[in-house]
Design a protein around this motif. Sequence first.
Motif, short mmCIF file in Angstrom:
data_model
loop_
_atom_site.label_atom_id
_atom_site.label_comp_id
_atom_site.label_asym_id
_atom_site.label_seq_id
_atom_site.Cartn_x
_atom_site.Cartn_y
_atom_site.Cartn_z
N ASP A 3 13.41 1.18 12.27
CA ASP A 3 12.00 1.17 12.65
C ASP A 3 11.26 2.35 12.02
N HIS A 4 11.91 3.50 11.98
CA HIS A 4 11.29 4.68 11.38
C HIS A 4 11.01 4.45 9.90
N ALA A 5 12.01 3.90 9.20
CA ALA A 5 11.82 3.63 7.77
C ALA A 5 10.70 2.63 7.55
N GLU A 6 10.62 1.63 8.42
CA GLU A 6 9.57 0.61 8.29
C GLU A 6 8.18 1.21 8.50
N LYS A 7 8.02 2.05 9.52
CA LYS A 7 6.71 2.64 9.81
C LYS A 7 6.31 3.67 8.74
N ALA A 8 7.31 4.38 8.21
CA ALA A 8 7.01 5.34 7.15
C ALA A 8 6.52 4.62 5.91
N ALA A 9 7.16 3.51 5.58
CA ALA A 9 6.74 2.73 4.41
C ALA A 9 5.36 2.12 4.64
N GLU A 10 5.11 1.67 5.87
CA GLU A 10 3.81 1.07 6.18
C GLU A 10 2.69 2.11 6.03
N ALA A 11 2.92 3.31 6.53
CA ALA A 11 1.92 4.37 6.42
C ALA A 11 1.65 4.72 4.95
N GLU A 12 2.70 4.77 4.17
CA GLU A 12 2.55 5.09 2.75
C GLU A 12 1.79 3.99 2.02
N ARG A 13 2.10 2.75 2.35
CA ARG A 13 1.44 1.62 1.69
C ARG A 13 -0.05 1.57 2.04
N LEU A 14 -0.38 1.78 3.31
CA LEU A 14 -1.78 1.75 3.72
C LEU A 14 -2.57 2.92 3.12
N SER A 15 -1.90 4.07 2.99
CA SER A 15 -2.56 5.22 2.38
C SER A 15 -2.89 4.94 0.93
N ALA A 16 -1.97 4.28 0.24
CA ALA A 16 -2.22 3.91 -1.16
C ALA A 16 -3.39 2.94 -1.24
N ALA A 17 -3.48 2.00 -0.29
CA ALA A 17 -4.59 1.05 -0.28
C ALA A 17 -5.92 1.76 -0.06
#
Length: 934
Positions: free
Chosen positions: A915-929
């Motif tokens: 779950d941590h890896a998933e949320k970290a990736a989600e935050a990174e992806r949204l920041s890039a957007a």
Amino acid sequence: MTELPKTFDPAEIESRWYAHWEDKGLFAPERPGADPWTLVNPPPNVTGSLHIGHALDNTLQDILVRHARLKGKDARWVVGTDHAGIATQMVVERQLNARQQKRTDFTRDEFVAKVWEWKEESGGEITGQLRRLGCSMDWANERFTMDEGFSKAVLKVFVELYKQGLLYRDKRLVNWDPGLGTAISDLEVETTDVKGGFWRIRYPLADGSGSIEVATTRPETMLADMAVAVHPTDERYTALVGKQVKLPITGRLIPIVTDEHADPELGSGAVKITPGHDFNDFEVGKRAGFKAGEMLNMLDAKANITQTSDGLIPDDLIGMERFAARKAVVERLKAEGWLIPHIDKDGNEHDAEPRTIATPFGDRSGVVIEPWLTDQWYVDAATLAKPAIEAVRSGATKVVPKSWEKTYFNWMENIQPWCVSRQLWWGHRIPAWFADDGKIFVAETEDEAAQQAAEHFRSGEVPSPKVIFLDTENVRAGNEISGWIGKAEDAGSKPIDRDTVVLRQDPDVLDTWFSSALWPFATMGWPDAGEWKNRYPNDVLISGFDILFFWDARMMMQGLHFLKEVPFKTLYLHGLVRAADGAKMSKSKGNVVNPLGLIDNYGADALRFFMAAMESQGRDIKMDEKRIEGYRNFATKLWNAARFAQSNGIGASATLEAPEATLAVNRWIIAETVNTVQALDLALADLRFDEAANTIYQFTWSRFCDWYLELIKPVLQTEGAEGADETRAVAGWVLDQILVMLHPFMPFITEELWSKMGPREHELIVAKWPMADARALDPEAAKEVDWLIRLVSEIRTARTELNVPPGARLPVHVRDASGATAERLSRQEAALARLARVDQASGDAPEGGALQIVVDEATFVLPIAGVVDLEAERERLKKAIGAAEKERDGLAGRLNNPSFVERAKPEAVEKARADHAEKAAEAERLSAALARLG
């Protein structure tokens, strides 16, 4: 070409194709001159039914044999079932009990006949279930460990080992199962913690000078005690060594001896020694000078108290059940003042200190196992193990995963004599006959035994002894001869004269694993002429790690001893299939998964693919029905791709080699196909089933279905389009290669599609494996199409993240593009417009919000002002980023807390990390957007 139905129906396809394959003998096609390739199945019990472990084991085997067959080899999967001595006898006895009958109501031959009758009517249910799984076994030559030819091999091996001094009869302690009335192996014993007690007893010295204290968890066994042991260096007892104690209850005089088994730090430091009923005590007894024949036995075959040879057990205890006897012994010790009470922390008095005792149970009967002194047949396993150890060390047999070698060596280097006799009626009867003087005659037939006996007893007084065979188990009451009941016609009811030798066959049968150890060669005709000469050693054996010592190691020992070669070149050991939470499946937990139910719901192909995709060289597999459903969806996607092909004039390929191609997209997919063949061949050669499955999955789903078919739609669907015929030929060829590569994993759907895509010379099961022709590789085409896929993917992702309406067409401005990129844009303009819903625009991008994408050296700018509310989108992204970061940081806090990591269940920790890896990736992806909006 036959039009495919809209709906993929696994059940109808599976039953039809399996019957066709088997009826036409396609599991063992005639291939004269081809290289032989062989594997044998671990023979399932004739009483068994398909469980999830079988599904894994047999799926992996079928993948390999289908692959070898497609590679043009004379591939053969030897199939059969094991007679399963204990399990089968239990089944038939339960049926008799339901009719208020028992085994001993019948002669031995009558009972065995009933077992054979059951076998013909009800046995082998699992073979039908293996067919449902799609196992392409050589059913025309199915074997059974009790069939005539196999039995011949078993008898020969027994007799030869006996002649060589490697098989002998001995009196030793065995694991005795009182419920089944037979010896069982260490491997068939399950140890469970049980609440018990620890009793302390005073044993009086025979000279009346005092007593010595002992402690035990089994006080009833004191009835057969033969010594008390103390450590040689224990100064407390130096003066007592050599003295005798007079046992309470029996009055037996036993010595005090020294032995390092006695631990001065445990209890009183003195231990009671019952060599006839404890494995450690047996060794102490031997060191103390007791011969096995002198050791006392206080239990009968049902674990009831029986009189010892010295006759000292009180009559009122004789016949008492062992645990009832425990209570009676304790009460008597207490009454006579020999029991030392246990005082608990509150000052209360108890007969015993409560203890949790590791207790052995029979894995089939469920009753407590007793160490029992009895005569059994043993194989000198230590001698047979030496070549088997060297075979693995030298690499003659490769163990995969290699990590299992250490376990193998440890067990084989410390192996104990193998007890191969069982006290059953169903099984291979031990070919040994006893004369009245105790002489044993071991032979493959009664005639040979009679010849040996006649030769042995021949003398001047009796030059031609007459030999008859008697068997108490095969005649009803009456007709008694010298204490034995006659079987031979010439014995009748007349007295036996002095010229007659009476032989009685050993009533025991052989351990089931003794016969199954011969499986790799006895199934193929050994010792007579047969296929074994060309098919031994086998190429590979696939086995669960849990039968490494039951079966695999024993095949190594017997194969090397009798054929002087290893039985298999590679031994692959897979893990267990566990419940979704990682727990071991068991009926008591209610988490057992029925593979037949999964086949009913999703089809055999989906279950098989799941097993392959999850099998990662010996690691346990967690059951995941959603993934099986996903692989059913994968099959449906392939079905729909074939329907698309049919509707666009794409049919069966006419060539094994790739067609000529000029279009970049066709050159690309041909190269991708070749790369996939190469990767698949390497993965299967290394027995990386997960890698092999994922390789063909990704190519089929992503490269072929998602991209290639989309990229060629304009060519196929535009009348007179340049390259249309080429594209149809290439698409048909690629689809054929997919069907062949996927066939070992998903045999049913691939065979069905193969048959429906056009006329064929032969079924897919005997087609040819694709050629990994490096000449078909085209780096430039690959670079161009890969670039297009990356560009389209980036644009699609960005549109989704910024909530661009799916139907909106956007202009795209390109900055800093090289000449090569400009040429690609020109060639792929139509594909880019259709797949990314963008139109190439000239000039600089207008001011205002725009999403920007960088692919290689070029920047692609897509203005979205007026299409998306930029401020609202920025606010949405910021909130989403904040939420994702909050969850990410909260999970990080838990994971950084040693208390959570150390105390939580492993599956909970694992989920938190995921779950941590998933949320970290989600935050990174949204920041890039958000950054793309500027």
